[in-house]
Design an enzyme around this catalytic site. Structure first.
Site, PDB file in Angstrom:
ATOM      1  N   GLU A 108      -5.382  12.756 -13.127  1.00 51.84           N
ATOM      2  CA  GLU A 108      -6.214  11.605 -13.452  1.00 51.84           C
ATOM      3  C   GLU A 108      -6.920  11.067 -12.217  1.00 51.84           C
ATOM      4  O   GLU A 108      -6.411  11.175 -11.106  1.00 51.84           O
ATOM      5  CB  GLU A 108      -5.348  10.497 -14.065  1.00 51.84           C
ATOM      6  CG  GLU A 108      -4.683  10.971 -15.345  1.00 51.84           C
ATOM      7  CD  GLU A 108      -3.874   9.891 -16.048  1.00 51.84           C
ATOM      8  OE1 GLU A 108      -3.610  10.067 -17.234  1.00 51.84           O
ATOM      9  OE2 GLU A 108      -3.519   8.889 -15.413  1.00 51.84           O
ATOM     10  N   CYS A 121     -10.237   6.385  -6.998  1.00 44.74           N
ATOM     11  CA  CYS A 121      -8.824   6.655  -6.735  1.00 44.74           C
ATOM     12  C   CYS A 121      -8.554   8.069  -7.247  1.00 44.74           C
ATOM     13  O   CYS A 121      -8.742   8.337  -8.438  1.00 44.74           O
ATOM     14  CB  CYS A 121      -7.984   5.621  -7.471  1.00 44.74           C
ATOM     15  SG  CYS A 121      -6.200   5.864  -7.286  1.00 44.74           S
ATOM     16  N   CYS A 128       4.081  14.938  -8.919  1.00 45.46           N
ATOM     17  CA  CYS A 128       4.487  14.554  -7.567  1.00 45.46           C
ATOM     18  C   CYS A 128       5.966  14.887  -7.412  1.00 45.46           C
ATOM     19  O   CYS A 128       6.741  14.735  -8.355  1.00 45.46           O
ATOM     20  CB  CYS A 128       4.264  13.058  -7.350  1.00 45.46           C
ATOM     21  SG  CYS A 128       4.610  12.491  -5.654  1.00 45.46           S
ATOM     22  N   CYS A 132       9.862   8.727  -6.621  1.00 46.63           N
ATOM     23  CA  CYS A 132      10.073   7.279  -6.501  1.00 46.63           C
ATOM     24  C   CYS A 132      10.343   6.718  -7.901  1.00 46.63           C
ATOM     25  O   CYS A 132       9.546   6.950  -8.830  1.00 46.63           O
ATOM     26  CB  CYS A 132       8.847   6.619  -5.872  1.00 46.63           C
ATOM     27  SG  CYS A 132       8.461   7.277  -4.233  1.00 46.63           S
ATOM     28  N   CYS A 135       7.630   4.714 -10.049  1.00 53.21           N
ATOM     29  CA  CYS A 135       6.283   5.282 -10.175  1.00 53.21           C
ATOM     30  C   CYS A 135       6.226   6.244 -11.353  1.00 53.21           C
ATOM     31  O   CYS A 135       7.075   7.120 -11.497  1.00 53.21           O
ATOM     32  CB  CYS A 135       5.919   6.013  -8.887  1.00 53.21           C
ATOM     33  SG  CYS A 135       4.358   6.908  -8.973  1.00 53.21           S
ATOM     34  N   GLY A 183       0.306  12.209  -6.962  1.00 52.73           N
ATOM     35  CA  GLY A 183       0.642  13.127  -5.878  1.00 52.73           C
ATOM     36  C   GLY A 183       0.865  12.479  -4.537  1.00 52.73           C
ATOM     37  O   GLY A 183       0.494  11.324  -4.308  1.00 52.73           O
ATOM     38  N   GLU A 184       1.492  13.240  -3.653  1.00 53.22           N
ATOM     39  CA  GLU A 184       1.719  12.817  -2.273  1.00 53.22           C
ATOM     40  C   GLU A 184       0.748  13.612  -1.398  1.00 53.22           C
ATOM     41  O   GLU A 184       0.948  14.805  -1.157  1.00 53.22           O
ATOM     42  CB  GLU A 184       3.178  13.090  -1.865  1.00 53.22           C
ATOM     43  CG  GLU A 184       3.471  13.022  -0.382  1.00 53.22           C
ATOM     44  CD  GLU A 184       2.983  11.750   0.306  1.00 53.22           C
ATOM     45  OE1 GLU A 184       3.119  10.643  -0.256  1.00 53.22           O
ATOM     46  OE2 GLU A 184       2.429  11.866   1.416  1.00 53.22           O
ATOM     47  N   SER A 217      -2.861   7.625   1.467  1.00 50.90           N
ATOM     48  CA  SER A 217      -1.634   6.855   1.244  1.00 50.90           C
ATOM     49  C   SER A 217      -0.447   7.802   1.188  1.00 50.90           C
ATOM     50  O   SER A 217      -0.491   8.823   0.509  1.00 50.90           O
ATOM     51  CB  SER A 217      -1.757   6.089  -0.079  1.00 50.90           C
ATOM     52  OG  SER A 217      -0.617   5.294  -0.310  1.00 50.90           O
ATOM     53  N   SER A 240       3.427   3.646   2.116  1.00 51.90           N
ATOM     54  CA  SER A 240       4.121   3.000   1.000  1.00 51.90           C
ATOM     55  C   SER A 240       5.538   2.665   1.437  1.00 51.90           C
ATOM     56  O   SER A 240       6.441   3.486   1.327  1.00 51.90           O
ATOM     57  CB  SER A 240       4.123   3.935  -0.209  1.00 51.90           C
ATOM     58  OG  SER A 240       2.794   4.151  -0.632  1.00 51.90           O
ATOM     59  N   LEU A 241       5.732   1.456   1.929  1.00 53.85           N
ATOM     60  CA  LEU A 241       7.034   1.085   2.511  1.00 53.85           C
ATOM     61  C   LEU A 241       7.978   0.566   1.426  1.00 53.85           C
ATOM     62  O   LEU A 241       9.072   1.080   1.240  1.00 53.85           O
ATOM     63  CB  LEU A 241       6.827   0.048   3.617  1.00 53.85           C
ATOM     64  CG  LEU A 241       7.987  -0.048   4.615  1.00 53.85           C
ATOM     65  CD1 LEU A 241       8.127   1.241   5.426  1.00 53.85           C
ATOM     66  CD2 LEU A 241       7.829  -1.241   5.548  1.00 53.85           C
ATOM     67  N   HIS A 242       7.597  -0.493   0.766  1.00 57.99           N
ATOM     68  CA  HIS A 242       8.330  -1.050  -0.387  1.00 57.99           C
ATOM     69  C   HIS A 242       9.690  -1.658  -0.077  1.00 57.99           C
ATOM     70  O   HIS A 242      10.274  -2.328  -0.936  1.00 57.99           O
ATOM     71  CB  HIS A 242       8.475  -0.030  -1.522  1.00 57.99           C
ATOM     72  CG  HIS A 242       7.184   0.564  -1.981  1.00 57.99           C
ATOM     73  ND1 HIS A 242       6.071  -0.193  -2.263  1.00 57.99           N
ATOM     74  CD2 HIS A 242       6.816   1.857  -2.198  1.00 57.99           C
ATOM     75  CE1 HIS A 242       5.080   0.607  -2.636  1.00 57.99           C
ATOM     76  NE2 HIS A 242       5.499   1.842  -2.591  1.00 57.99           N
ATOM     77  N   ASN A 316       3.570  -2.600 -11.437  1.00 55.55           N
ATOM     78  CA  ASN A 316       3.142  -2.252 -12.796  1.00 55.55           C
ATOM     79  C   ASN A 316       4.331  -1.577 -13.457  1.00 55.55           C
ATOM     80  O   ASN A 316       4.646  -0.446 -13.121  1.00 55.55           O
ATOM     81  CB  ASN A 316       1.989  -1.245 -12.758  1.00 55.55           C
ATOM     82  CG  ASN A 316       0.716  -1.892 -12.305  1.00 55.55           C
ATOM     83  OD1 ASN A 316       0.239  -2.824 -12.922  1.00 55.55           O
ATOM     84  ND2 ASN A 316       0.178  -1.411 -11.206  1.00 55.55           N
ATOM     85  N   CYS A 359      -2.225   1.035 -10.174  1.00 55.97           N
ATOM     86  CA  CYS A 359      -1.369   1.720  -9.205  1.00 55.97           C
ATOM     87  C   CYS A 359      -0.098   2.242  -9.836  1.00 55.97           C
ATOM     88  O   CYS A 359       0.616   1.518 -10.510  1.00 55.97           O
ATOM     89  CB  CYS A 359      -0.952   0.774  -8.102  1.00 55.97           C
ATOM     90  SG  CYS A 359      -2.253  -0.267  -7.530  1.00 55.97           S
TER      91      CYS A 359
HETATM   92  N1  SAH Z   1       2.229   9.309  -2.912  1.00 56.39           N
HETATM   93  C1  SAH Z   1       1.380   8.389  -2.250  1.00 56.39           C
HETATM   94  C2  SAH Z   1       0.126   8.008  -3.002  1.00 56.39           C
HETATM   95  C3  SAH Z   1       0.206   7.753  -4.495  1.00 56.39           C
HETATM   96  S1  SAH Z   1       0.805   6.221  -5.100  1.00 56.39           S
HETATM   97  C4  SAH Z   1       2.148   7.141  -1.879  1.00 56.39           C
HETATM   98  O1  SAH Z   1       3.256   6.977  -2.350  1.00 56.39           O
HETATM   99  O2  SAH Z   1       1.662   6.359  -1.077  1.00 56.39           O
HETATM  100  C5  SAH Z   1      -0.251   4.934  -4.563  1.00 56.39           C
HETATM  101  C6  SAH Z   1       0.474   3.623  -4.385  1.00 56.39           C
HETATM  102  O3  SAH Z   1       0.911   3.062  -5.640  1.00 56.39           O
HETATM  103  C7  SAH Z   1       1.743   3.765  -3.537  1.00 56.39           C
HETATM  104  O4  SAH Z   1       1.832   2.696  -2.640  1.00 56.39           O
HETATM  105  C8  SAH Z   1       2.821   3.672  -4.592  1.00 56.39           C
HETATM  106  O5  SAH Z   1       4.049   3.321  -4.038  1.00 56.39           O
HETATM  107  C9  SAH Z   1       2.247   2.633  -5.517  1.00 56.39           C
HETATM  108  N2  SAH Z   1       2.907   2.576  -6.808  1.00 56.39           N
HETATM  109  C10 SAH Z   1       3.497   3.594  -7.472  1.00 56.39           C
HETATM  110  N3  SAH Z   1       4.002   3.167  -8.637  1.00 56.39           N
HETATM  111  C11 SAH Z   1       3.739   1.844  -8.729  1.00 56.39           C
HETATM  112  C12 SAH Z   1       3.989   0.854  -9.706  1.00 56.39           C
HETATM  113  N4  SAH Z   1       4.636   1.143 -10.845  1.00 56.39           N
HETATM  114  N5  SAH Z   1       3.561  -0.406  -9.458  1.00 56.39           N
HETATM  115  C13 SAH Z   1       2.899  -0.693  -8.323  1.00 56.39           C
HETATM  116  N6  SAH Z   1       2.619   0.195  -7.370  1.00 56.39           N
HETATM  117  C14 SAH Z   1       3.033   1.466  -7.554  1.00 56.39           C
END
Ligand code: SAH
Length: 374
Positions: A108, A121, A128, A132, A135, A183-184, A217, A240-242, A316, A359
């Site tokens: 997508e 995007c 992927c 995570c 995601c 994807g990563e 990213s 993407s730290l989180h 989300n 996202c």
């Molecule tokens: N794999 C890469 C790029 C794809 S995801 C990465 O992880 O950075 C793009 C961004 O969306 C990342 O920061 C990811 O952590 C975030 N993301 C993934 N799932 C999400 C969700 N359910 N709600 C909010 N952000 C999310």
């Protein structure tokens, strides 16, 4: 129309996409053209059609001799992606496309038009492998890497819609590209790097988008971040730290078990030093999971004085997940504490939620197919 998230691997993923001019440098395209017995400058003509006029239709290439059009287009402009479904919201200014690849994999891309820019995007892999748990893409596993041309074709398709005036707001151009779809990107390093070059090299070599307007990213693949820093590009790195602590990040971003928060941030500062570019720290705020005041303070202390800003993303929720976005008060307090450490922070807008285009919502979705043509 709600999408059905299948949560299983897509059917495709067998094989290598056919060669496309976006996989090749201009010199390599010339060699292919010469091999077909055509003058090498035809490579530039074909490249201008694709990167400048966003077409791969032989019958639209009136500057090419009629007899040469089909052989050249077949050799260098195979159709890589077929639109399986398109969804839009925000009055048509957010559009998600579900693409089917030559081997049946689904990926997508999302176009988002704002008053001052248009961001595409894009996906870098079908599925992927980073797993995570919050995601949508991470749930289904990896199908395969996308080729350079499969990545670039997503942007070209958006550019064509804009040029044709099909996005409300009048004819326009793609100004920004973010590798934040499926994807990563750094796990598909060679194809992604070549895609960045193709997107940012001037026409006819590439599409002529500014490097500064491209964001890669990553979950934090430390060796690949170092490698990207050495390329001397001016693309923006998003990490993407989180979570600011290893205990929590080990669960939210499983690759953290391999490369810890301190190593990921050290690599990010290395990238900032090498490029002069401010690193974007992505942080999805998840209610009662990672939105505690003490975590804001810890994050603030890790980032204070660094060339970084924090992009907070209200989670989300993915279907079936027990997690949801933070309460407004917790989000406000998180922002306040980061600011108290002098760390710049923005809260990401959540465009495209209604179409699962926001996202982390990009998961190849199958359902009753509604082909929309090319
Ligand atoms: N794999 C890469 C790029 C794809 S995801 C990465 O992880 O950075 C793009 C961004 O969306 C990342 O920061 C990811 O952590 C975030 N993301 C993934 N799932 C999400 C969700 N359910 N709600 C909010 N952000 C999310």
């Amino acid at each position: 129309m709600p999408l059905v998230l299948t949560g299983r691997r897509t059917a495709g993923g067998r094989g290598r996409p056919p060669r496309h001019l976006a996989d090749l440098s201009l010199a390599e395209r010339r060699a292919v053209v010469a091999g077909l017995g055509q003058p090498p400058f035809r490579a530039s003509q074909l490249s201008r059609h694709f990167f400048g006029r966003y077409t791969d239709q032989a019958d639209e290439m009136s500057d090419l001799p009629r007899a040469a059009r089909d052989p050249l287009a077949q050799a260098l402009l195979p159709r890589l992606l077929t639109a399986e479904r398109e969804l839009s919201c925000d009055g048509g200014t957010t559009r998600k496309t579900l693409w089917r690849t030559f081997d049946g994999a689904l990926v997508e891309s999302v176009l988002m038009r704002y008053p001052d820019r248009v961001t595409m995007c894009v996906s870098s892999q079908a599925g992927c492998g980073m797993a995570c748990p919050f995601c949508a893409t991470g749930q289904a596993g990896l199908t395969r890497n996308l080729s350079t041309a499969e990545i670039v074709a997503q942007v070209v398709a958006g550019a064509r819609l804009l040029a044709d005036g099909e996005v409300p707001g009048g004819p326009g151009r793609v100004s920004n590209v973010v590798f934040m779809g499926m994807g990563e990107p750094l796990a598909n390093y060679a194809s992604v790097l070549a895609a960045v070059r193709r997107l940012t090299d001037p026409v006819p070599e590439g599409m002529g988008i500014s490097q500064r307007s491209v964001t890669v990213s990553t979950v934090g693949l430390v060796p690949a971040i170092a490698r990207l820093a050495a390329e001397r590009l001016s693309v923006t790195l998003a990490v993407s730290l989180h979570a600011p602590d290893d205990e929590l990040r080990d669960t939210l971003v499983p690759v953290n078990r391999r490369w810890k928060v301190a190593e990921v941030l050290a690599a990010a500062w290395g990238y900032a030093a090498a490029t002069g570019r401010r690193v974007s720290i992505e942080y999805a705020l998840i209610r009662d999971i990672n939105d505690h005041a003490w975590r804001a303070d810890l994050l603030g202390s890790l980032l204070a004085g660094r060339l970084a800003h924090v992009n907070l993303i209200p989670l989300n929720p993915t279907p079936g997940s027990k997690w949801t976005a933070s309460r407004p008060a917790a989000q406000r307090e998180f922002v306040r504490r980061l600011q108290a450490h002098g760390v710049p922070v923005t809260v990401r807008d959540t465009r495209g939620r209604e179409i699962d285009g926001a996202c982390g919502q990009l998961a190849a979705s199958a359902g009753s197919p509604r082909p929309v043509g090319r």
